[in-house]
Scaffold this motif. Structure first.
Motif, mmCIF file in Angstrom:
data_model
loop_
_atom_site.group_PDB
_atom_site.id
_atom_site.type_symbol
_atom_site.label_atom_id
_atom_site.label_comp_id
_atom_site.label_asym_id
_atom_site.label_seq_id
_atom_site.Cartn_x
_atom_site.Cartn_y
_atom_site.Cartn_z
ATOM 1 N N MET A 1 0.843 -1.187 0.000
ATOM 2 C CA MET A 1 0.000 0.000 0.000
ATOM 3 C C MET A 1 0.889 1.251 0.000
ATOM 4 O O MET A 1 1.819 1.363 0.783
ATOM 5 C CB MET A 1 -0.878 -0.017 1.251
ATOM 6 C CG MET A 1 -1.805 1.146 1.359
ATOM 7 S SD MET A 1 -2.902 0.873 2.765
ATOM 8 C CE MET A 1 -3.392 2.527 3.049
ATOM 9 N N ALA A 2 0.579 2.192 -0.872
ATOM 10 C CA ALA A 2 1.397 3.408 -0.989
ATOM 11 C C ALA A 2 1.129 4.347 0.178
ATOM 12 O O ALA A 2 -0.005 4.489 0.632
ATOM 13 C CB ALA A 2 1.089 4.110 -2.307
ATOM 14 N N THR A 3 2.197 4.966 0.669
ATOM 15 C CA THR A 3 2.033 5.985 1.704
ATOM 16 C C THR A 3 1.466 7.234 1.049
ATOM 17 O O THR A 3 1.581 7.411 -0.163
ATOM 18 C CB THR A 3 3.382 6.305 2.364
ATOM 19 O OG1 THR A 3 4.241 6.870 1.374
ATOM 20 C CG2 THR A 3 4.007 5.073 2.969
ATOM 21 N N PRO A 4 0.846 8.145 1.829
ATOM 22 C CA PRO A 4 0.331 9.380 1.225
ATOM 23 C C PRO A 4 1.394 10.144 0.457
ATOM 24 O O PRO A 4 1.129 10.678 -0.612
ATOM 25 C CB PRO A 4 -0.175 10.176 2.430
ATOM 26 C CG PRO A 4 -0.507 9.155 3.457
ATOM 27 C CD PRO A 4 0.501 8.046 3.253
ATOM 28 N N ALA A 5 2.625 10.187 0.990
ATOM 29 C CA ALA A 5 3.692 10.929 0.301
ATOM 30 C C ALA A 5 3.990 10.308 -1.057
ATOM 31 O O ALA A 5 4.159 11.006 -2.049
ATOM 32 C CB ALA A 5 4.946 10.972 1.157
ATOM 33 N N LYS A 6 4.046 8.970 -1.119
ATOM 34 C CA LYS A 6 4.351 8.305 -2.387
ATOM 35 C C LYS A 6 3.259 8.542 -3.413
ATOM 36 O O LYS A 6 3.534 8.690 -4.597
ATOM 37 C CB LYS A 6 4.533 6.808 -2.165
ATOM 38 C CG LYS A 6 5.872 6.437 -1.601
ATOM 39 C CD LYS A 6 6.012 4.934 -1.571
ATOM 40 C CE LYS A 6 7.367 4.533 -1.051
ATOM 41 N NZ LYS A 6 7.544 3.089 -1.030
ATOM 42 N N SER A 7 2.016 8.562 -2.975
ATOM 43 C CA SER A 7 0.927 8.753 -3.934
ATOM 44 C C SER A 7 0.799 10.209 -4.365
ATOM 45 O O SER A 7 0.350 10.492 -5.466
ATOM 46 C CB SER A 7 -0.393 8.244 -3.347
ATOM 47 O OG SER A 7 -0.726 8.967 -2.185
ATOM 48 N N GLU A 8 1.205 11.149 -3.527
ATOM 49 C CA GLU A 8 1.079 12.572 -3.858
ATOM 50 C C GLU A 8 2.270 13.131 -4.609
ATOM 51 O O GLU A 8 2.115 14.014 -5.440
ATOM 52 C CB GLU A 8 0.900 13.400 -2.573
ATOM 53 C CG GLU A 8 -0.482 13.363 -2.020
ATOM 54 C CD GLU A 8 -0.650 14.357 -0.896
ATOM 55 O OE1 GLU A 8 -0.165 15.499 -1.003
ATOM 56 O OE2 GLU A 8 -1.268 13.993 0.114
ATOM 57 N N ILE A 9 3.460 12.675 -4.297
ATOM 58 C CA ILE A 9 4.666 13.280 -4.864
ATOM 59 C C ILE A 9 5.184 12.431 -6.022
ATOM 60 O O ILE A 9 5.614 11.296 -5.833
ATOM 61 C CB ILE A 9 5.765 13.432 -3.784
ATOM 62 C CG1 ILE A 9 5.260 14.294 -2.634
ATOM 63 C CG2 ILE A 9 7.022 14.037 -4.387
ATOM 64 C CD1 ILE A 9 6.187 14.351 -1.440
ATOM 65 N N GLN A 10 5.106 12.983 -7.206
ATOM 66 C CA GLN A 10 5.625 12.342 -8.409
ATOM 67 C C GLN A 10 6.710 13.261 -8.967
ATOM 68 O O GLN A 10 6.414 14.362 -9.412
ATOM 69 C CB GLN A 10 4.510 12.141 -9.435
ATOM 70 C CG GLN A 10 3.307 11.385 -8.901
ATOM 71 C CD GLN A 10 3.624 9.941 -8.549
ATOM 72 O OE1 GLN A 10 4.381 9.282 -9.256
ATOM 73 N NE2 GLN A 10 3.072 9.459 -7.455
ATOM 74 N N LEU A 11 7.956 12.815 -8.919
ATOM 75 C CA LEU A 11 9.074 13.660 -9.319
ATOM 76 C C LEU A 11 9.730 13.167 -10.599
ATOM 77 O O LEU A 11 9.879 11.964 -10.803
ATOM 78 C CB LEU A 11 10.131 13.703 -8.214
ATOM 79 C CG LEU A 11 9.716 14.298 -6.871
ATOM 80 C CD1 LEU A 11 10.830 14.131 -5.858
ATOM 81 C CD2 LEU A 11 9.333 15.758 -7.022
ATOM 82 N N LEU A 12 10.138 14.111 -11.432
ATOM 83 C CA LEU A 12 10.984 13.798 -12.572
ATOM 84 C C LEU A 12 12.424 13.669 -12.078
ATOM 85 O O LEU A 12 12.740 14.031 -10.944
ATOM 86 C CB LEU A 12 10.880 14.905 -13.620
ATOM 87 C CG LEU A 12 9.469 15.160 -14.185
ATOM 88 C CD1 LEU A 12 9.492 16.361 -15.117
ATOM 89 C CD2 LEU A 12 8.943 13.922 -14.891
ATOM 90 N N SER A 193 10.556 7.206 0.180
ATOM 91 C CA SER A 193 10.062 6.138 1.060
ATOM 92 C C SER A 193 10.444 6.349 2.519
ATOM 93 O O SER A 193 9.799 5.815 3.416
ATOM 94 C CB SER A 193 10.573 4.782 0.583
ATOM 95 O OG SER A 193 11.978 4.759 0.584
ATOM 96 N N ASP A 194 11.487 7.143 2.795
ATOM 97 C CA ASP A 194 11.928 7.391 4.173
ATOM 98 C C ASP A 194 11.409 8.709 4.746
ATOM 99 O O ASP A 194 11.763 9.076 5.870
ATOM 100 C CB ASP A 194 13.456 7.384 4.257
ATOM 101 C CG ASP A 194 14.034 5.988 4.127
ATOM 102 O OD1 ASP A 194 13.293 5.012 4.358
ATOM 103 O OD2 ASP A 194 15.223 5.870 3.789
ATOM 104 N N LEU A 195 10.593 9.430 3.988
ATOM 105 C CA LEU A 195 10.100 10.736 4.449
ATOM 106 C C LEU A 195 9.256 10.564 5.705
ATOM 107 O O LEU A 195 8.331 9.752 5.745
ATOM 108 C CB LEU A 195 9.270 11.415 3.362
ATOM 109 C CG LEU A 195 8.654 12.759 3.729
ATOM 110 C CD1 LEU A 195 9.747 13.818 3.964
ATOM 111 C CD2 LEU A 195 7.695 13.231 2.645
ATOM 112 N N LEU A 196 9.577 11.322 6.741
ATOM 113 C CA LEU A 196 8.825 11.324 7.982
ATOM 114 C C LEU A 196 8.467 12.752 8.329
ATOM 115 O O LEU A 196 9.319 13.644 8.337
ATOM 116 C CB LEU A 196 9.652 10.704 9.119
ATOM 117 C CG LEU A 196 8.997 10.629 10.500
ATOM 118 C CD1 LEU A 196 7.791 9.694 10.476
ATOM 119 C CD2 LEU A 196 10.007 10.166 11.533
ATOM 120 N N LEU A 197 7.179 12.997 8.596
ATOM 121 C CA LEU A 197 6.712 14.340 8.948
ATOM 122 C C LEU A 197 6.156 14.337 10.354
ATOM 123 O O LEU A 197 5.743 13.335 10.875
ATOM 124 C CB LEU A 197 5.632 14.805 7.973
ATOM 125 C CG LEU A 197 6.096 14.988 6.526
ATOM 126 C CD1 LEU A 197 4.924 15.154 5.599
ATOM 127 C CD2 LEU A 197 7.015 16.186 6.422
#
Length: 197
Positions: A1-12, A193-197
């Protein structure tokens, strides 16, 4: 399951993202009078909404709007990797037109391997106390270490090595209440994947 950050942030490949996770503690029923927003230098944002992302509903949070949807992580700000430069974070807090503006120098150091940084703010409206937090993950143990910048002392020995008491600000401008801080805030860079807020 994707974390909110992974689903929201799409980077080139040439992009990076600084996620602002800002919350103001304002436990009053007249919350519509609260002024709580931010800008980066002269770049002001109107694509956000004040809502309640935290379990404690006395916190009013800034969330980016994506059409009719709202961010679950705050306000992701995407920029080019090679265009990172010192920026001025301007934060406003108050009631209606009676607010203070606080200005903080921010320097990001994101790379292609670590293209994301998180910067959280908790602001206590009544006390005018705040602290910024950014987390760095240890390579060896996998534990997260907070890096904190605060405008107030804390009791006891809870203060860690990466806990910085900001220098008193300079008041700038004529009649307006604008406070300029000189400590540079440097959010920790990480992987998505390691982003923590």
């Amino acid at each position: 399951m994707a974390t909110p950050a992974k689903s929201e942030i799409q980077l080139l490949n040439n992009e990076c993202c600084l996620v602002f996770d800002f919350g103001c503690y304002f436990p009053y029923s007249n919350f519509e009078m609260l002024t709580f927003n931010f800008s980066l230098g002269l770049e002001e944002f109107d694509d956000y909404k004040i809502n309640h992302r935290y379990p404690n509903k006395n916190y009013h949070t800034i969330s980016k709007k994506y059409g009719r949807k709202l961010s679950k992580i705050g306000y992701p700000y995407i920029m080019k990797l090679d265009e990172q430069s010192p920026m001025l974070l301007c934060l406003k807090a108050g009631i209606n037109k009676q607010y203070i503006t606080m200005i903080f120098p921010v320097q990001t150091n994101m790379t292609k391997d670590r293209p994301v940084s998180g910067l959280s703010l908790r602001y206590d409206f009544d006390k005018s106390e705040f602290h910024f937090t950014s987390y760095k993950k240890s390579v060896n143990r996998g534990a997260y270490h907070p890096h904190i910048w605060r405008n107030h002392e804390i009791e006891g020995d809870r203060k860690g090595n990466n806990d910085i008491l900001l220098n008193p600000p300079c008041k700038v401008g004529g009649g307006s209440c604008t406070l300029l801080y000189d400590n540079v805030i440097e959010p920790c860079s990480t992987t998505l994947s390691d982003l923590l807020l």
